[in-house]
Design an enzyme around this catalytic site. Structure first.
Site, PDB file in Angstrom:
ATOM      1  N   SER A  83       1.084  -0.727   0.060  1.00  0.00           N
ATOM      2  CA  SER A  83      -0.043  -0.384   0.178  1.00  0.00           C
ATOM      3  C   SER A  83       0.857   1.890   0.444  1.00  0.00           C
ATOM      4  CB  SER A  83      -0.875   0.072   1.054  1.00  0.00           C
ATOM      5  OG  SER A  83      -1.642  -1.141   1.274  1.00  0.00           O
ATOM      6  N   ASP A  88       8.087  -8.384  11.202  1.00  0.00           N
ATOM      7  CA  ASP A  88       8.144 -10.070  11.173  1.00  0.00           C
ATOM      8  C   ASP A  88       7.371 -10.550  12.698  1.00  0.00           C
ATOM      9  OD1 ASP A  88       9.032 -12.731  11.520  1.00  0.00           O
ATOM     10  OD2 ASP A  88      11.201 -11.969  11.676  1.00  0.00           O
ATOM     11  N   ASP A 109       7.997 -16.452  13.860  1.00  0.00           N
ATOM     12  CA  ASP A 109       9.169 -17.033  14.318  1.00  0.00           C
ATOM     13  C   ASP A 109       9.024 -18.798  13.943  1.00  0.00           C
ATOM     14  OD1 ASP A 109      10.198 -14.491  14.203  1.00  0.00           O
ATOM     15  OD2 ASP A 109       9.369 -15.159  16.128  1.00  0.00           O
TER      16      ASP A 109
END
Length: 802
Positions: free
Chosen positions: A256, A328, A331
């Site tokens: 975006s 992030d 994991d």
């Protein structure tokens, strides 16, 4: 003779009977179709209403809902949303609980297994068990669901239900949380990236990994922080993800753009807000537009199907929008399996029992499928959910979304009811996932950007882009960060904020790990914003349609400078002289853009295919870091990847670049002719909005919208993204899901557009009435003035208490 006449009369009668039957069938079909259309005028009874609600539909089918209280208005919103988008709601709520196979059959079993193992449905179940059922957020959500269910009970059944043979079912609160969970996972870049990078490291070595530029790079264009001041307001997990998500019959959130310009840089001295979230194209498009007004609440908003609160919106006081943060938040961990007992794993020297989870998937026209998977303290072990995972080492997934309390609905309820910057900022603390860049601007001159997510600190030196060690306990999160530590900028002295999914600058000396997109769009946005101090709605609307890359011309020149021109033909050299002058514009008549992308794709294949093979090459092409890699790779003369490991010679950058140019030139001549000036972008770059039912070729033209030639390309502001393919055609698969420009100096003439139309009902006049406007870069007004709305309304639906 008379026999012949009698025979002719008999034939005539038969023909007349057949015509009469066909006429009756045609009339029946016509009447049936009329019953399937949305009802945009007249009166409708709705149980649970206290007072009548008026719904005024404008020229493009946007409902302007006027109620005496919020519960009534949200109940009416649920009803009108369902009559235009019930099928879309149906699909979105089926993703998290693995119920797509019920609709589409056995081809979706792998996808359902993968999605079920993520734990979204289980997390939603836990949330429902603990929430305050008497809170305002649940009361408004339930009112919305009551409206949806009233339409399910009394409204016409959409055509898709007949074609798939499934029954309508009432919506419940868990469906809303499951849809939010789909949005949280939709990004999914960790699944495409971490296992692949680990595979490259383990099979090719550290030197190959180093040249991939997969880490964050502070030398690129960054989103600058400016916190509020005191005086201011074999593994083949990546294969599994690709295989599962490729079949997903709903759009994925991709990226975006957004920028908010402070009064100091605008012609009229008021904030200008721009936002265009990039999402996979589909029919219907992802957003449902609605204007809701009561004596205590008003928002012109964009709604995800099945979610009551608008994720994008504005009123006369403030505007907000979003882009993907790209942080992030997943994991992966290698677990240590017990050598003789498959039901145990080791953690910190202790043997623990796996949690065994059993799920059942209902499959259309087939027997139910029951499967089990294991869970560790980190999360689900993904080896149990797909045949593609052949590693003997168990790999588990830890995902913030399913680990923490889900307050996302509360956050958006707070957002839509905020009256000022401080209240707005306070609401954002409850968003833990997905990671979002929330953009803000208001009528009193504030501009702000907040990176919202529950961020966490890992031990020093841990690379979360690789699969971690799960059994020593040394690579676990250290702490959760307070929201005040998140990247943000409030009223910065450069007088604008922006986000283009690029990397944020550091806070407290730390750059947060993520799957950020390249600097291309960010660089162009900042170049344009820095150069001008008299922005208005018209110039902002031109900017949001901009198709010029600030990076591609540099990449092109790097390619050209690396060429061995002595082996090229005169015609190839002639084309190079033209390409040297290219400014990076990707308009419909640009043949330079066509050459650039063909050359780039052939070069990527010649560079990576020998080391990676077909499967891993397909995987790397789907990652964000590959997009970040192209510019630095074009300038890196000594990259280890240039050498073709299948030959005895050691290939150089010059060899690969020249070979790729020759091959690209020949392929373009074969597909588009000998005259390179006719290799125009409009011949190879098209957009089509796919409906799930449109996958059936016979129904494609009825349900899909398009195709249309379209300008723009990957990673320009008008980001018309596509996956590279050997056929040379660049079929756009994602891009701006809406374009909005909100000018606080003229709030009632703010503008927007949808990619196809407001309605997902194929019999509605608003199924695709904006499609050509969208391709043309045009806009329409977002009306908020009640007098103007009543005067120009195309129809009125009065919804009264039952």
């Amino acid at each position: 003779m008379q026999k012949n006449l009698r025979a002719l009369k008999k034939i005539k009668k038969i023909v007349l009977v057949i015509l009469a039957i066909l006429s009756l069938v045609a009339i029946g079909i016509f009447i049936f179709i009329q019953t399937l259309k949305p009802t945009y005028d007249g009166e409708q009874a709705l149980p649970g209403l206290k007072n009548e609600v008026q719904v005024y539909y404008d020229t493009y089918g946007i409902p302007h809902i006027y109620g005496q209280n919020e519960k009534d208005a949200f109940r009416a919103l649920g009803y009108v949303h369902a009559q235009d988008r019930l099928w879309q709601m149906e699909l979105l709520r089926r993703i998290a609980p693995g119920r797509l196979s019920e609709v589409f059959g056995k081809d979706m079993i792998t996808t359902d297994k993968f999605l079920l193992s993520l734990g979204i449905d289980d997390a939603s179940e836990k949330t429902i068990a603990t929430i305050d059922k008497n809170s305002e957020v649940i009361a408004l959500t339930q009112a919305y669901l009551d409206g949806v269910n009233a339409f399910i009970k009394d409204g016409p059944t959409p055509m898709e239900y007949y074609l798939t043979g499934i029954d309508k079912e009432p919506f419940v609160l868990k469906d809303v949380y499951n849809t939010i969970g789909y949005m949280a996972f939709s990004f999914a870049m960790a699944h495409k990236t971490d296992p692949l990078l680990t595979n490259i490291k383990e099979n090719l070595g550290e030197s190959y990994l180093a040249d991939l530029n997969s880490d964050e790079n502070p030398a690129l264009t960054l989103i600058k922080n400016f916190p509020q001041q005191q005086d201011s307001l074999k593994v083949s997990l990546s294969q599994v993800a690709l295989a599962a998500l490729e079949k997903l019959p709903v759009p994925m959130f991709e990226g975006s753009n957004s920028w908010v310009i402070a009064p100091e840089k605008t012609k009229n001295g008021k904030v200008i807000f721009a936002n265009d979230p990039h999402i996979g194209f589909s029919q219907p498009s992802v957003w449902y537009e609605a204007h809701v007004s009561t004596p205590t609440y008003e928002k012109y908003g964009y709604h995800l199907a099945g979610v009551p609160f608008p994720l994008l919106g504005h009123d006369r006081n403030l505007a907000y929008g979003l882009t993907m943060f790209e942080n992030d938040d997943i994991d992966f961990y290698y677990e240590k399996q017990h050598p003789t007992d498959s039901l145990k794993y080791n953690y910190k020297g202790e043997w623990k029992s796996y949690e065994i989870v059993t799920k059942t998937i209902k499959v259309k026209d087939e027997k139910d499928i029951t499967f089990t998977y294991k869970k560790t303290i980190h999360g689900p072990v993904l080896n149990g959910i797909a045949d593609q995972i052949i590693s003997r080492r168990p790999i588990s997934m830890s995902w913030i979304y399913t680990k923490l309390e889900n307050k996302t609905l509360d956050a958006f309820n707070g957002i839509i009811h905020a009256d000022n910057l401080n209240d707005f900022k306070k609401a954002l603390e409850d968003i833990h996932a997905p990671g979002l860049n929330i953009m803000y601007g208001d009528a009193v001159g504030n501009v702000a950007w907040f990176a919202t997510a529950k961020l966490y600190e890992m031990p020093k030196g841990v690379n979360t882009k690789l699969i971690l060690n799960g059994y020593l306990g040394e690579e676990e999160l250290v702490r959760y960060l307070d929201f005040s530590e998140n990247p943000q900028a409030i009223n910065p002295p450069w007088h604008y904020v922006y986000s283009a999914n690029n990397q944020p600058d550091s806070i407290n000396g730390k750059i947060y790990p993520g799957y950020y997109l390249p600097e291309n769009r960010a660089k162009r946005i900042t170049q344009l914003l820095d150069a001008k101090n008299d922005w208005d709605k018209d110039s902002a609307s031109k900017m949001i349609n901009d198709v010029t890359s600030s990076v591609n011309p540099t990449v092109m020149k790097n390619f050209i400078n690396a060429l061995n021109e002595s082996i090229l033909t005169d015609k190839q050299k002639e084309l190079l002289r033209v390409l040297e002058k290219w400014d990076g514009s990707a308009n419909l008549t640009s043949f330079e853009t066509t050459v650039f992308h063909k050359w780039e794709y052939v070069l990527l294949k010649n560079t990576f295919l020998d080391e990676l093979g077909e499967d891993r090459f397909t995987q790397i092409m789907a990652t964000h870091f590959l997009k970040r890699l192209i510019a630095p790779l074009s300038a890196n003369e000594s990259s280890i990847w240039w050498d073709n490991i299948t030959t005895q010679e050691k290939e150089t950058r010059t060899y690969i670049v020249t070979k790729s140019y020759n091959e690209a030139f020949v392929l373009l001549e074969e597909s588009l002719g000998k005259d390179y000036t006719k290799w125009t972008w409009n011949k190879v770059h098209t957009i089509e909005h796919p409906h799930p039912i449109g996958q059936v070729e016979a129904l494609r033209s009825y349900f899909n919208v398009g195709p249309f030639p379209v300008n723009g390309t990957r990673e320009v502001i008008n980001n018309m993204a596509f996956s590279y393919a050997d056929d040379g055609f660049h079929k756009v698969n994602s891009g701006p899901s809406t374009r909005r420009i909100i000018d606080f100096s003229d709030i009632e003439n703010s503008i927007s557009i949808l990619p196809t139309g407001q309605s997902g009902n194929m019999f509605s006049p608003h199924y695709k009435d904006q499609a050509q406007m969208y391709v043309n870069g045009e806009f329409r007004k977002m009306m908020m003035n009640k007098e103007e709305i009543l005067k120009n309304a195309k129809s009125v639906l009065k919804i009264h208490p039952e």
